[in-house]
Motif scaffolding. Structure first.
Motif, mmCIF file in Angstrom:
data_model
loop_
_atom_site.group_PDB
_atom_site.id
_atom_site.type_symbol
_atom_site.label_atom_id
_atom_site.label_comp_id
_atom_site.label_asym_id
_atom_site.label_seq_id
_atom_site.Cartn_x
_atom_site.Cartn_y
_atom_site.Cartn_z
ATOM 1 N N ARG A 38 46.591 36.059 45.390
ATOM 2 C CA ARG A 38 45.879 35.116 45.262
ATOM 3 C C ARG A 38 46.103 34.437 43.871
ATOM 4 N NH1 ARG A 38 39.565 37.749 45.611
ATOM 5 N NH2 ARG A 38 39.535 38.721 43.573
ATOM 6 N N GLN A 39 45.755 33.072 44.012
ATOM 7 C CA GLN A 39 45.764 32.372 42.592
ATOM 8 C C GLN A 39 44.651 31.226 42.619
ATOM 9 O OE1 GLN A 39 49.609 30.340 41.848
ATOM 10 N NE2 GLN A 39 49.256 30.406 39.717
ATOM 11 N N ALA A 40 43.718 31.453 41.686
ATOM 12 C CA ALA A 40 42.726 30.584 41.545
ATOM 13 C C ALA A 40 43.152 29.485 40.645
ATOM 14 C CB ALA A 40 41.467 31.254 40.874
ATOM 15 N N PRO A 41 42.436 28.000 40.564
ATOM 16 C CA PRO A 41 42.729 26.966 39.898
ATOM 17 C C PRO A 41 42.700 27.524 38.337
ATOM 18 C CG PRO A 41 41.272 26.374 41.329
ATOM 19 C CD PRO A 41 41.388 27.929 41.386
ATOM 20 N N GLY A 42 43.887 27.284 37.572
ATOM 21 C CA GLY A 42 44.019 27.590 36.174
ATOM 22 C C GLY A 42 44.235 28.988 35.589
ATOM 23 N N LYS A 43 44.199 29.795 36.772
ATOM 24 C CA LYS A 43 44.810 31.206 36.698
ATOM 25 C C LYS A 43 45.929 31.821 37.206
ATOM 26 C CE LYS A 43 39.780 32.524 36.384
ATOM 27 N NZ LYS A 43 39.029 33.545 36.901
ATOM 28 N N GLN A 44 46.563 32.926 36.778
ATOM 29 C CA GLN A 44 47.844 33.564 37.212
ATOM 30 C C GLN A 44 47.747 33.999 38.548
ATOM 31 O OE1 GLN A 44 48.382 36.699 34.296
ATOM 32 N NE2 GLN A 44 47.374 38.187 35.527
ATOM 33 N N ARG A 45 48.604 34.118 39.293
ATOM 34 C CA ARG A 45 48.569 34.718 40.588
ATOM 35 C C ARG A 45 48.599 36.400 40.455
ATOM 36 N NH1 ARG A 45 53.082 32.817 44.746
ATOM 37 N NH2 ARG A 45 52.441 30.938 43.809
ATOM 38 N N ASP A 46 47.469 36.904 41.141
ATOM 39 C CA ASP A 46 47.226 38.285 41.090
ATOM 40 C C ASP A 46 47.186 38.952 42.424
ATOM 41 O OD1 ASP A 46 44.359 37.474 38.868
ATOM 42 O OD2 ASP A 46 46.268 37.981 38.271
ATOM 43 N N LEU A 47 47.917 40.111 42.189
ATOM 44 C CA LEU A 47 48.049 41.049 43.374
ATOM 45 C C LEU A 47 46.693 41.356 44.164
ATOM 46 C CD1 LEU A 47 49.950 42.388 45.297
ATOM 47 C CD2 LEU A 47 49.877 44.513 43.730
ATOM 48 N N VAL A 48 46.446 41.232 45.106
ATOM 49 C CA VAL A 48 45.186 41.494 46.032
ATOM 50 C C VAL A 48 45.327 42.827 46.504
ATOM 51 C CG1 VAL A 48 43.589 41.053 47.783
ATOM 52 C CG2 VAL A 48 44.559 39.249 46.187
ATOM 53 N N ALA A 49 46.118 43.032 47.193
ATOM 54 C CA ALA A 49 46.641 44.181 48.150
ATOM 55 C C ALA A 49 48.166 44.412 48.612
ATOM 56 C CB ALA A 49 45.725 44.381 49.301
ATOM 57 N N HIS A 50 48.565 45.479 48.924
ATOM 58 C CA HIS A 50 49.650 45.785 49.567
ATOM 59 C C HIS A 50 49.699 46.657 50.507
ATOM 60 C CE1 HIS A 50 50.766 48.983 46.386
ATOM 61 N NE2 HIS A 50 51.293 49.345 47.448
ATOM 62 N N ILE A 51 50.903 46.813 51.532
ATOM 63 C CA ILE A 51 50.659 47.888 52.334
ATOM 64 C C ILE A 51 52.318 48.141 52.959
ATOM 65 C CG2 ILE A 51 50.395 46.058 54.315
ATOM 66 C CD1 ILE A 51 49.132 48.180 56.046
ATOM 67 N N THR A 52 52.630 49.434 52.764
ATOM 68 C CA THR A 52 54.000 49.854 52.912
ATOM 69 C C THR A 52 54.192 49.994 54.647
ATOM 70 O OG1 THR A 52 53.494 52.224 53.344
ATOM 71 C CG2 THR A 52 53.930 51.386 51.051
ATOM 72 N N SER A 53 55.624 50.082 54.761
ATOM 73 C CA SER A 53 56.066 50.167 56.152
ATOM 74 C C SER A 53 55.444 51.347 56.795
ATOM 75 C CB SER A 53 57.422 50.256 56.329
ATOM 76 O OG SER A 53 58.003 51.445 55.731
ATOM 77 N N GLY A 54 54.835 52.333 56.353
ATOM 78 C CA GLY A 54 54.237 53.629 56.838
ATOM 79 C C GLY A 54 52.870 53.423 56.844
ATOM 80 N N GLY A 55 52.294 52.421 56.381
ATOM 81 C CA GLY A 55 50.830 52.184 56.392
ATOM 82 C C GLY A 55 49.851 52.414 55.031
ATOM 83 N N SER A 56 50.734 52.772 54.026
ATOM 84 C CA SER A 56 49.987 53.134 52.863
ATOM 85 C C SER A 56 49.515 52.101 52.232
ATOM 86 C CB SER A 56 50.832 53.930 51.770
ATOM 87 O OG SER A 56 51.112 55.211 52.184
ATOM 88 N N THR A 57 48.373 51.789 51.625
ATOM 89 C CA THR A 57 47.786 50.628 51.093
ATOM 90 C C THR A 57 47.072 50.860 49.607
ATOM 91 O OG1 THR A 57 45.594 51.098 51.799
ATOM 92 C CG2 THR A 57 47.035 49.972 53.512
ATOM 93 N N ASP A 58 46.963 49.747 49.030
ATOM 94 C CA ASP A 58 46.505 49.825 47.468
ATOM 95 C C ASP A 58 45.856 48.382 47.473
ATOM 96 O OD1 ASP A 58 47.683 50.738 44.143
ATOM 97 O OD2 ASP A 58 45.735 50.755 45.267
ATOM 98 N N TYR A 59 44.815 48.399 46.718
ATOM 99 C CA TYR A 59 44.079 47.310 46.569
ATOM 100 C C TYR A 59 43.666 47.067 45.061
ATOM 101 C CZ TYR A 59 43.001 47.843 51.510
ATOM 102 O OH TYR A 59 43.018 48.109 52.898
ATOM 103 N N ALA A 60 43.424 45.889 44.448
ATOM 104 C CA ALA A 60 42.830 45.266 43.293
ATOM 105 C C ALA A 60 41.567 45.972 43.231
ATOM 106 C CB ALA A 60 43.173 43.819 43.076
ATOM 107 N N ASP A 61 41.220 46.309 42.169
ATOM 108 C CA ASP A 61 39.624 46.686 42.053
ATOM 109 C C ASP A 61 38.698 45.842 42.221
ATOM 110 O OD1 ASP A 61 40.144 48.601 38.900
ATOM 111 O OD2 ASP A 61 40.428 49.367 41.071
ATOM 112 N N SER A 62 39.003 44.583 42.148
ATOM 113 C CA SER A 62 37.787 43.620 42.633
ATOM 114 C C SER A 62 37.548 43.359 44.025
ATOM 115 C CB SER A 62 38.506 42.387 42.040
ATOM 116 O OG SER A 62 39.513 41.772 42.551
#
Length: 121
Positions: A38-62
């Motif tokens: 996600r990218q808010a106005p005037g800010k850098q693009r940040d990773l929110v979450a990702h998921i692998t083909s096997g279903g493993s996930t990770d999230y930004a703390d926020s």
């Protein structure tokens, strides 16, 4: 050609929910990891979450405990369920995927065009 198309963005009140979808189409051999940024106005693009083909996930703390990423490998589609939305979640949300177009192709990252999420207070 490969296309990633996001949908599901919109305007929601604080505390509400939205579900984003990201559908990958075209010549695709395999998709390794799918991401939501996600990218808010005037800010850098940040990773929110990702998921692998096997279903493993990770999230930004926020977003931990509020957002859930999932995918349907048969449909080459990823989802982002967003609950308890806050005004600070307002941004353009982008989908990305690390994929191979054929077995002999290198893994490349493709991006969607983004979908706007606006959370009002």
């Amino acid at each position: 050609q490969v296309q990633l198309v996001e949908s599901g963005g919109g305007l929601v009140q604080a505390g509400g929910s939205l579900r984003l979808s990201c559908a990958a189409s075209g010549t695709i051999f395999s998709i390794n990891v799918m991401y939501w940024y996600r990218q808010a106005p005037g800010k850098q693009r940040d990773l929110v979450a990702h998921i692998t083909s096997g279903g493993s996930t990770d999230y930004a703390d926020s977003v931990k405990g509020r957002f859930t990423i999932s995918r349907d490998n048969a449909k080459n589609t990823a989802y982002l369920q967003m609950n308890s939305l806050e005004p600070e979640d307002t941004a353009v949300y982008y989908c990305a995927a690390d994929l191979k177009r054929a077995s002999w192709y290198p893994i490349q990252r493709y991006w969607g065009q983004g979908t706007q999420v606006t959370v009002s207070s």
